[in-house]
Design a protein around this motif. Sequence first.
Motif, PDB file in Angstrom:
ATOM      1  N   ASP A  53       0.607  -1.273   0.294  1.00  0.00           N
ATOM      2  CA  ASP A  53       0.169  -0.387   0.349  1.00  0.00           C
ATOM      3  C   ASP A  53       0.887   1.274  -0.141  1.00  0.00           C
ATOM      4  O   ASP A  53       2.491   0.898  -0.685  1.00  0.00           O
ATOM      5  CB  ASP A  53      -0.783   0.235   1.212  1.00  0.00           C
ATOM      6  CG  ASP A  53      -0.122  -0.321   2.780  1.00  0.00           C
ATOM      7  OD1 ASP A  53       0.526   0.260   2.779  1.00  0.00           O
ATOM      8  OD2 ASP A  53      -0.746  -0.542   3.276  1.00  0.00           O
ATOM      9  N   ASN A  96      -6.022   1.427  -8.136  1.00  0.00           N
ATOM     10  CA  ASN A  96      -7.275   1.321  -6.731  1.00  0.00           C
ATOM     11  C   ASN A  96      -8.106   2.388  -7.571  1.00  0.00           C
ATOM     12  O   ASN A  96      -8.777   1.789  -7.878  1.00  0.00           O
ATOM     13  CB  ASN A  96      -6.700   2.060  -5.701  1.00  0.00           C
ATOM     14  CG  ASN A  96      -5.823   1.052  -5.161  1.00  0.00           C
ATOM     15  OD1 ASN A  96      -6.795  -0.214  -4.273  1.00  0.00           O
ATOM     16  ND2 ASN A  96      -4.717   1.550  -4.621  1.00  0.00           N
ATOM     17  N   ASN A 124     -11.446   1.924  -5.565  1.00  0.00           N
ATOM     18  CA  ASN A 124     -10.584   1.852  -3.762  1.00  0.00           C
ATOM     19  C   ASN A 124      -9.869   3.562  -3.377  1.00  0.00           C
ATOM     20  O   ASN A 124      -9.707   4.191  -4.810  1.00  0.00           O
ATOM     21  CB  ASN A 124      -9.505   0.699  -4.099  1.00  0.00           C
ATOM     22  CG  ASN A 124     -10.449  -0.720  -4.123  1.00  0.00           C
ATOM     23  OD1 ASN A 124     -11.524  -0.956  -3.664  1.00  0.00           O
ATOM     24  ND2 ASN A 124      -9.243  -1.090  -4.241  1.00  0.00           N
ATOM     25  N   ALA A 184      -5.138  -4.298  -8.353  1.00  0.00           N
ATOM     26  CA  ALA A 184      -6.064  -3.586  -7.888  1.00  0.00           C
ATOM     27  C   ALA A 184      -7.441  -4.955  -7.864  1.00  0.00           C
ATOM     28  O   ALA A 184      -7.826  -5.091  -8.330  1.00  0.00           O
ATOM     29  CB  ALA A 184      -6.281  -2.239  -7.563  1.00  0.00           C
ATOM     30  N   GLY A 244     -10.047  -3.982  -1.919  1.00  0.00           N
ATOM     31  CA  GLY A 244      -8.655  -3.983  -1.550  1.00  0.00           C
ATOM     32  C   GLY A 244      -7.356  -5.127  -0.878  1.00  0.00           C
ATOM     33  O   GLY A 244      -9.009  -6.233  -0.296  1.00  0.00           O
TER      34      GLY A 244
END
Lengths: 206, 289
Positions: free
Chosen positions: B19, B45, B50, B118, B122
């Motif tokens: 991350d 993401n 996300n 991704a 998550g």
Amino acid sequence: MKALPVGDRALLVEVSGGEEAAALHAELLRRRAVGELRVREIVPAARTVLLDGLDEPAGRLAAQLPHWELPPPAPREDDAVHIPVRYDGPDLADVAALWGVAVEDVPRIHAAAEFRVAFCGFAPGFGYLTGLPARYDVPRRSTPRTSVPAGSVALAGPYTGVYPRSSPGGWQLIGTTDTVLWDHARVPAALLAPGTLVRFVPEVTA
Amino acid sequence: MTDRAMAVVRAGALTTVQDEGRPGHAHLGVPHSGALDLPASRLANRLVGNPPGAAVLETTLNGCAVRPRCDVTVAVVGAPCTVTLDGRPVAWGAPVRVPAGALLDLGPALSGVRSYAAFAGGVAVEPVLGSRSTDLLSGLGPAPLADGAVLPLGTVSSAHTRVDVAPQPGPPRELVLRISLGPRADWFTEASLRTLTTRAYRVSSASNRIGLRTEGPPLLRASEGELPSEGMVLGAVQVPPDGRPVVFLADHPTTGGYPVVAVVRQEDLPAAAQATPGTPVRFVPAAGR
């Protein structure tokens, strides 16, 4: 005190030695706590303190820093961490020889000192502890061990350290502790942080 | 199937969970860590809706394959690669709906080094000190992926807007790293400082998440001597005794005892994450210095 730029947003502040580094570290933490300094990381080391992730260009602070007055760090006598040790390390006899004392005297000398975590590094939770008089400095082993067990209490140069987990290492091993130095499920994860006072307590075997 | 998880079918050479890293603990010896190509992981993401800091998979050179146990939207960006679903090609760089039980395979990087996958919601491994990143130097965070491992997936939030497609830089044919001189530049000869900024280096195959190692003319010290350990920043160009510059990447040690000759602009580091071994490297003085 000399502030060296490290890229745009970091400064390496060089000081005269461990005591000034401790005083500067304490002052930086104080200024950050009261909002006078905005920085992501404050990393003390042997003769420097790194400020990384400044929220302003490093130049302005670099110009101001050498003019700071550093109050001596407040004494923290009552919050020393006690670490019980079995003085049974494989290098105990070598250390005794380097110190010019009998093997039985090593625990007494080591445990008599009051240590302070000068800085951390090498592995999460590994502290470089100062406090032994300079005449007890020892060199690293000429051949590092490929694996030093977790909990090993060790000496190198002016420092004492405790290995938080098994890793390669070249320090002189004088003892073992069951104290957990690092546990990321614990708050705080690291038992030893810069500035922490430490005493080693010889474990008496029944 | 409501089991929000995925099974690792082929872990690949080195696939880790990443991350935005673990800032704020350098004073305890904890590396920053996090995705090496952060713009790519953030884009991946965004493509699945996300937040930018959700945990993703970071592959190295030869991809990986996973089998989600639930329907999940996936996007793969970073190093271009062939993406297949049960053997059929699907889009790279765009959201793909993966049905429960299907095999999602990221092939070898066609160029570049690291692809990022991704998953909507998550990768929901347990955070350590606020981050789900694998830290290879100190062993914090989840272990690198292993065949047969099962990774939990988080629940999908609808709070974040998705993008459907977005431009991104190609992997570098030549890696140009803008530098400012570092705190220990004076430990090197004037001639060596010129060497650093004028001669060609190449990315060494010994590079990893800790550092981009280079091959090229060694830098010579102006004076010998030992430097007491001092704090190290991301992008520091450290010079070990062999004289070959090493650019510190996300899993770099928090302190070190070799002199830092220069510091690379943070904006140039994502390209360093995608430079394959042998890629030419040039260190150029950053403008205005």
